[in-house]
Design an enzyme around this catalytic site. Sequence first.
Site, PDB file in Angstrom:
ATOM      1  N   LYS A  67      -3.948  10.807   5.293  1.00 52.65           N
ATOM      2  CA  LYS A  67      -3.543   9.917   6.393  1.00 52.65           C
ATOM      3  C   LYS A  67      -2.301  10.721   7.109  1.00 52.65           C
ATOM      4  O   LYS A  67      -1.031  10.454   6.873  1.00 52.65           O
ATOM      5  CB  LYS A  67      -2.962   8.488   6.075  1.00 52.65           C
ATOM      6  CG  LYS A  67      -3.896   7.597   5.129  1.00 52.65           C
ATOM      7  CD  LYS A  67      -3.193   8.075   3.865  1.00 52.65           C
ATOM      8  CE  LYS A  67      -3.905   6.700   2.646  1.00 52.65           C
ATOM      9  NZ  LYS A  67      -5.560   6.651   2.825  1.00 52.65           N
ATOM     10  N   LYS A 117       3.141   4.319  -1.177  1.00 46.75           N
ATOM     11  CA  LYS A 117       3.476   5.313  -2.172  1.00 46.75           C
ATOM     12  C   LYS A 117       4.783   5.997  -1.877  1.00 46.75           C
ATOM     13  O   LYS A 117       4.967   6.983  -1.308  1.00 46.75           O
ATOM     14  CB  LYS A 117       2.314   6.261  -2.126  1.00 46.75           C
ATOM     15  CG  LYS A 117       0.965   5.954  -2.558  1.00 46.75           C
ATOM     16  CD  LYS A 117       0.232   5.519  -1.247  1.00 46.75           C
ATOM     17  CE  LYS A 117      -1.271   5.034  -1.809  1.00 46.75           C
ATOM     18  NZ  LYS A 117      -1.897   4.254  -0.437  1.00 46.75           N
ATOM     19  N   HIS A 161       0.730  -1.171   0.031  1.00 48.36           N
ATOM     20  CA  HIS A 161       0.071  -0.084   0.123  1.00 48.36           C
ATOM     21  C   HIS A 161       0.827   1.346   0.168  1.00 48.36           C
ATOM     22  O   HIS A 161       0.238   2.473   0.182  1.00 48.36           O
ATOM     23  CB  HIS A 161      -0.753   0.066   1.241  1.00 48.36           C
ATOM     24  CG  HIS A 161      -1.961   0.812   1.335  1.00 48.36           C
ATOM     25  ND1 HIS A 161      -1.987   1.980   2.271  1.00 48.36           N
ATOM     26  CD2 HIS A 161      -2.889   1.196   0.439  1.00 48.36           C
ATOM     27  CE1 HIS A 161      -3.049   3.111   1.997  1.00 48.36           C
ATOM     28  NE2 HIS A 161      -3.748   2.255   0.974  1.00 48.36           N
ATOM     29  N   HIS A 179      -8.727  11.456   1.745  1.00 48.50           N
ATOM     30  CA  HIS A 179      -8.015  10.363   1.488  1.00 48.50           C
ATOM     31  C   HIS A 179      -7.035  10.425   2.255  1.00 48.50           C
ATOM     32  O   HIS A 179      -5.849   9.721   2.403  1.00 48.50           O
ATOM     33  CB  HIS A 179      -7.701   9.842  -0.050  1.00 48.50           C
ATOM     34  CG  HIS A 179      -7.279   8.650  -0.334  1.00 48.50           C
ATOM     35  ND1 HIS A 179      -5.805   8.470  -0.817  1.00 48.50           N
ATOM     36  CD2 HIS A 179      -7.662   7.555  -0.203  1.00 48.50           C
ATOM     37  CE1 HIS A 179      -5.792   7.070  -0.760  1.00 48.50           C
ATOM     38  NE2 HIS A 179      -6.713   6.500  -0.518  1.00 48.50           N
ATOM     39  N   ASP A 186       0.520  17.554  19.805  1.00 51.20           N
ATOM     40  CA  ASP A 186       1.185  18.891  20.642  1.00 51.20           C
ATOM     41  C   ASP A 186       2.237  19.637  20.004  1.00 51.20           C
ATOM     42  O   ASP A 186       3.103  20.354  20.452  1.00 51.20           O
ATOM     43  CB  ASP A 186       2.350  18.136  21.557  1.00 51.20           C
ATOM     44  CG  ASP A 186       1.336  17.341  22.797  1.00 51.20           C
ATOM     45  OD1 ASP A 186       0.202  17.544  23.097  1.00 51.20           O
ATOM     46  OD2 ASP A 186       2.069  16.533  23.547  1.00 51.20           O
ATOM     47  N   ASP A 238      17.053   9.925  -8.018  1.00 52.92           N
ATOM     48  CA  ASP A 238      18.564   9.973  -7.564  1.00 52.92           C
ATOM     49  C   ASP A 238      19.256   9.740  -6.225  1.00 52.92           C
ATOM     50  O   ASP A 238      20.279  10.076  -6.129  1.00 52.92           O
ATOM     51  CB  ASP A 238      19.061  11.485  -8.252  1.00 52.92           C
ATOM     52  CG  ASP A 238      18.962  11.408  -9.684  1.00 52.92           C
ATOM     53  OD1 ASP A 238      18.962  10.455 -10.383  1.00 52.92           O
ATOM     54  OD2 ASP A 238      18.907  12.657 -10.179  1.00 52.92           O
TER      55      ASP A 238
END
Length: 485
Positions: free
Chosen positions: A405, A215, A213, A403, A410, A220
């Site tokens: 996450k 991404k 899952h 979508h 704090d 380089d």
Amino acid sequence: MERCHLMAGLRQAFAHRLQARMRRGLLLLAAMTALLLVGCGSLPRINPDLAMRPSHPIRVEGAYGPLSNQQSKAILARLKLGADDTHIFERHLALVQEMGGSPLVVGNKVELLLDGPATYASMFAAINAATDNINLETYILEPDEIGQSLVDTLLVKQRTGVQVNLLYDSVGSLSTPKAFFQPLLDAGVHVLEYNPVDPLKARKDWALNERDHRKLLVVDGKIAYVGGINISSVYSAGSFGSPFARSRKARHTQDGPTWRDTHLRIEGPVVADFQKLFMSTWEQQKGDALNGRQYFPQLGNKGREVVRAIGSSPGDPYSLMYVTLISAINSAESQVYLTNAYFLPDPQLLTALKDAAARGVDVRLLLPGKSDSDLVLYASRSFYRELLSSGIRVYERQDALLHSKTAMIDGVWSTVGSTNLDWRSRLNNQEIDAVILGQDFGNRMQAMFEQDLQASRQITLDAWENRSLLSRLKETGARLWARLL
């Protein structure tokens, strides 16, 4: 989209790809076993004292490897000068170190990217400027306008001498035909399918439920991109409130809802840790040897951010990102701001959130008001009464499909990545996240969160108690499937 891809992928895997190769009885047995295993996984009990004083001096790494105690103290002292509460900063710094895994790394520059247009513009610019190698790992690579543009750009770089290595998930990209990848293969690009749905192509024990899952893009060995954005045209329009959004007319004329997501562009020494995570998955999946390139160049200081790269894998004893987040919540003193696309908490996460609210911490959850999976949406809402009764504030994004996450705690502890707060991310997925420590980046995260709240609706306990009977029935039914979603 991701949940739709997963469920469609499982169905297609059974109906089309595997049926011709295995007897139907064995196939159904394997599928049921894979699904049941989701509910059999266990999560570690987490010691809330992990975030107290460290048992040894805090050590960090820089551009030239581990720093001495004296160097570490000097750098941390400079960082704490910018914090309103140095105790809180030191507490979370100690927490991240105590969790183990990859090191804390100083000297990084982190750019916050809101939505697809800004992310794709930055990613394509980095790819076009590549001179040696490009490593791309993604759950979904759609054969649409964005996907084709990416393939065309990668082909140009490969033909000019840049080595391109592509790792994609078999289920997430199941709707992408193999012919789509053929031009890349013909040009010399290394293309690797993660955990093929066809058991005869499996490179280890077949585990249909284990998915990549992540991404991740590393260019380089110097620039890393991490977050929640797949390669798909659904991200082509920005969400309301984003400085990169298209016009109102463009947003309403495109097919489907606009998508709200968050990504990072990172430069500095920590990029090497993200590169190592890519290499580890590539080797575990038995990809072609990646030799002869400068995958790990010398990386100088690029900024002031302290960053830790966190890779979670179903082969690990537990999800490192999940444990890190729970411990950070247990340590929170003032704020816990969570934004998540798929919120299906287990008892430990629920307890951590409720205990934080009981301590007087301002706990806010920003969740989707619409989703690519109605089942997940209603299962998530089944937790609202318990959360609201505990003093936790819940908001739903209204004008876009959320979508992201992300988390900010704090004002000094932040994370952006691919990990959802559901059972699948905790137990079955390869995930990748960045934890960033410091008030400067925390201020940017808080501004982004407040911007999202302006396009969201707060859910109150009184209003929630008056919802329809039909909604209650949907939530109860969906809750039964929470561990399988």
